[in-house]
Design a protein around this motif. Structure first.
Motif: not given
Length: 208
Positions: A91-103, A127-135, A139-142
């Motif tokens: 599980l993630f730190a908050s005890g959830v099994a999955s996190i919804d996000l937009t890539i 070539l560029g950048v990927t943004r991993l943004e949890p809803e 949670y942190e955005t990468h």
């Protein structure tokens, strides 16, 4: 009489004049994206796991412009994918099994048409950048560097319209040891140099 001859001549010229060649193409597209897993580990422990991204639909926009050499185009590529990330065995730190996000991907590069035209088969590289943004804003955005390589075919419809089919591989680099979707105190760390996504897409190219 002279006016009639002049009008006829001008009309004939408009019929024989070559069409204006477009040099910019705008292509909205939709596709389907499949992802590999990302290895992670718990900081300070030997526990290992994997993050899996759910395969899902993607959408985006590509902007192309013709370069001086025939068959070559610059490309600005933007895409988004709504998906979720889940751990295989924990599980993630908050005890959830999955996190919804937009890539998101924002990349720049080019296309090459071996035939030297603006349609037909092509290869692409951007070539560029990927943004991993949890809803969940807790949670942190990468942001990570990304590279896309692929190919496809553009079917000629009219001078101003093409049908574009794409198949591309998108590799996002991860710094091993970096945090992974933290909320408060973070124990998860990336244990992988990156992950690969494969996207099949289709769209219309509008040239002007």
């Amino acid at each position: 009489m002279n006016r009639h001859i002049l009008t006829t001549a001008l009309f004939a010229l408009t019929l024989t004049a070559p069409p204006v060649v477009a040099d910019i193409g705008l292509s909205p597209f939709a596709g389907f994206r499949m992802s590999s897993s990302v290895n992670i580990q718990t900081a300070g422990a030997s526990t290992e796991d994997q993050i899996d991204f759910r395969d899902s639909v993607s959408q985006g926009l590509a902007l192309n412009f013709d370069l001086a050499e025939p068959g070559k185009q610059g490309e600005l590529y933007f895409s988004r994918q709504s998906t979720s990330a889940r751990l295989d065995n924990g599980l993630f730190a908050s005890g959830v099994a999955s996190i919804d996000l937009t890539i998101y991907q924002l990349q720049f590069g080019g296309l090459y048409f071996p035939a030297g035209k603006s349609h037909g088969g092509f290869v692409s590289g951007v070539l560029g950048v990927t943004r991993l943004e949890p809803e969940d804003s807790g949670y942190e955005t990468h942001h990570r560097a990304a590279l896309s390589l692929g190919g496809g075919y553009q079917f000629f419809l009219t001078e101003q319209l093409r049908l574009r089919l794409d198949l591309r591989g998108i590799y996002t680099a991860l710094n091993s040891g970096g945090s992974a979707f933290c909320s408060g105190g973070c124990e998860l760390r990336f244990d992988s140099s990156g992950y690969l996504q494969v996207e099949a897409g289709a769209g219309l190219v509008i040239r002007f």
